[in-house]
Motif scaffolding. Structure first.
Motif, short mmCIF file in Angstrom:
data_model
loop_
_atom_site.label_atom_id
_atom_site.label_comp_id
_atom_site.label_asym_id
_atom_site.label_seq_id
_atom_site.Cartn_x
_atom_site.Cartn_y
_atom_site.Cartn_z
N PRO A 98 3.62 -2.68 -13.46
CA PRO A 98 3.11 -1.45 -12.84
C PRO A 98 4.12 -0.89 -11.86
O PRO A 98 4.89 -1.63 -11.23
N SER A 99 4.12 0.41 -11.72
CA SER A 99 5.05 1.05 -10.79
C SER A 99 4.60 0.79 -9.36
O SER A 99 3.49 0.30 -9.11
N THR A 100 5.45 1.13 -8.43
CA THR A 100 5.13 0.91 -7.01
C THR A 100 3.92 1.73 -6.61
O THR A 100 3.06 1.24 -5.87
N LEU A 101 3.82 2.94 -7.11
CA LEU A 101 2.69 3.79 -6.78
C LEU A 101 1.38 3.21 -7.30
O LEU A 101 0.37 3.18 -6.60
N GLU A 102 1.43 2.71 -8.56
CA GLU A 102 0.23 2.09 -9.12
C GLU A 102 -0.14 0.84 -8.33
O GLU A 102 -1.32 0.57 -8.08
N ASP A 103 0.86 0.07 -7.95
CA ASP A 103 0.64 -1.14 -7.18
C ASP A 103 -0.03 -0.81 -5.84
O ASP A 103 -0.98 -1.48 -5.41
N THR B 75 -5.14 -6.36 1.43
CA THR B 75 -4.23 -6.31 0.28
C THR B 75 -3.20 -5.20 0.41
O THR B 75 -2.13 -5.28 -0.20
N LEU B 76 -3.50 -4.18 1.21
CA LEU B 76 -2.58 -3.06 1.35
C LEU B 76 -1.37 -3.42 2.20
O LEU B 76 -0.25 -3.01 1.91
N ARG B 77 -1.58 -4.22 3.25
CA ARG B 77 -0.49 -4.57 4.16
C ARG B 77 0.66 -5.29 3.44
O ARG B 77 1.82 -4.88 3.57
N PRO B 78 0.42 -6.34 2.63
CA PRO B 78 1.55 -6.98 1.93
C PRO B 78 2.25 -6.05 0.94
O PRO B 78 3.48 -6.10 0.79
N ALA B 79 1.47 -5.18 0.29
CA ALA B 79 2.09 -4.25 -0.66
C ALA B 79 3.01 -3.27 0.08
O ALA B 79 4.13 -2.99 -0.37
N LEU B 80 2.57 -2.76 1.21
CA LEU B 80 3.42 -1.85 2.00
C LEU B 80 4.64 -2.58 2.54
O LEU B 80 5.74 -2.01 2.59
N GLN B 81 4.47 -3.84 2.94
CA GLN B 81 5.62 -4.61 3.42
C GLN B 81 6.65 -4.78 2.32
O GLN B 81 7.86 -4.67 2.56
N ARG B 82 6.20 -5.04 1.08
CA ARG B 82 7.15 -5.16 -0.04
C ARG B 82 7.91 -3.86 -0.25
O ARG B 82 9.12 -3.86 -0.47
N VAL B 83 7.20 -2.75 -0.15
CA VAL B 83 7.85 -1.44 -0.33
C VAL B 83 8.90 -1.23 0.75
O VAL B 83 10.03 -0.83 0.46
N TYR B 84 8.54 -1.49 1.99
CA TYR B 84 9.48 -1.28 3.09
C TYR B 84 10.67 -2.23 3.01
O TYR B 84 11.81 -1.84 3.29
N VAL B 85 10.44 -3.48 2.60
CA VAL B 85 11.54 -4.44 2.48
C VAL B 85 12.50 -4.01 1.37
O VAL B 85 13.73 -4.05 1.55
#
Length: 161
Positions: free
Chosen positions: A91-96, A107-117
């Motif tokens: 899945p794309s980042t947006l879908e994720d 669940t949103l916090r780890p996903a945002l952290q992955r995006v920022y990292v």
């Protein structure tokens, strides 16, 4: 000069040159440009009809075959294997992020952290690459300066001897 010639030159200046100075005309098209023929009233109507259809279809949130029928025809022509490969794709980042947002803040916090990292690492890598290229460029310029100085000094010593 005769008065008649002077009057004609002043008249031509006012009529052509002064007008061009005050209100310059636009540049003509380059010679390689071919002018298109004018559309007929029927063709204009068909263009307006298609444009209004596309505009109306663009207001729909789900962009489907109404807006881009040619893209959907290509998908229908492909065999079912291509569709199954698309489903197996990550899945794309947006879908994720959309899935994580449905799960709540936990669940949103780890996903945002992955995006920022990932963005920070990409930015850091690009910055390192730019700095290395910049330093290489400076070294080349300095080498050229040193070479030109050494050639001037050797030329001066050869001329004085």
């Amino acid at each position: 000069m005769k008065v008649k010639v002077v009057c004609r030159k002043i008249y031509d200046y006012v009529r052509y040159d002064l007008k061009e100075i005050a209100f310059p005309s636009s540049l003509s098209d380059p010679p390689h440009i071919k002018k298109r023929r004018k559309l007929t009233w029927r063709e204009r109507f068909l263009v307006l009809k298609e444009a209004s259809r596309l505009y109306a279809a663009s207001w729909v949130r789900d962009i489907g075959p109404d807006l881009r029928p040619n893209d959907y025809k290509k998908d229908e022509d492909k065999p079912n294997e291509a569709k199954s490969q698309k489903k197996e794709k990550e899945p794309s980042t947006l879908e994720d992020l959309a899935v994580a947002a449905r799960g709540g803040m936990e669940t949103l916090r780890p996903a945002l952290q992955r995006v920022y990292v990932t963005r920070a690492s990409a930015y850091r890598d690009a910055l390192k690459s730019f700095i290395n290229g910049y330093q290489e460029g400076i070294q080349r310029v300095m080498e050229k300066k040193d070479d030109s100085k050494s050639q001037k000094e050797s030329d001066e010593t050869n001329n004085s001897a």
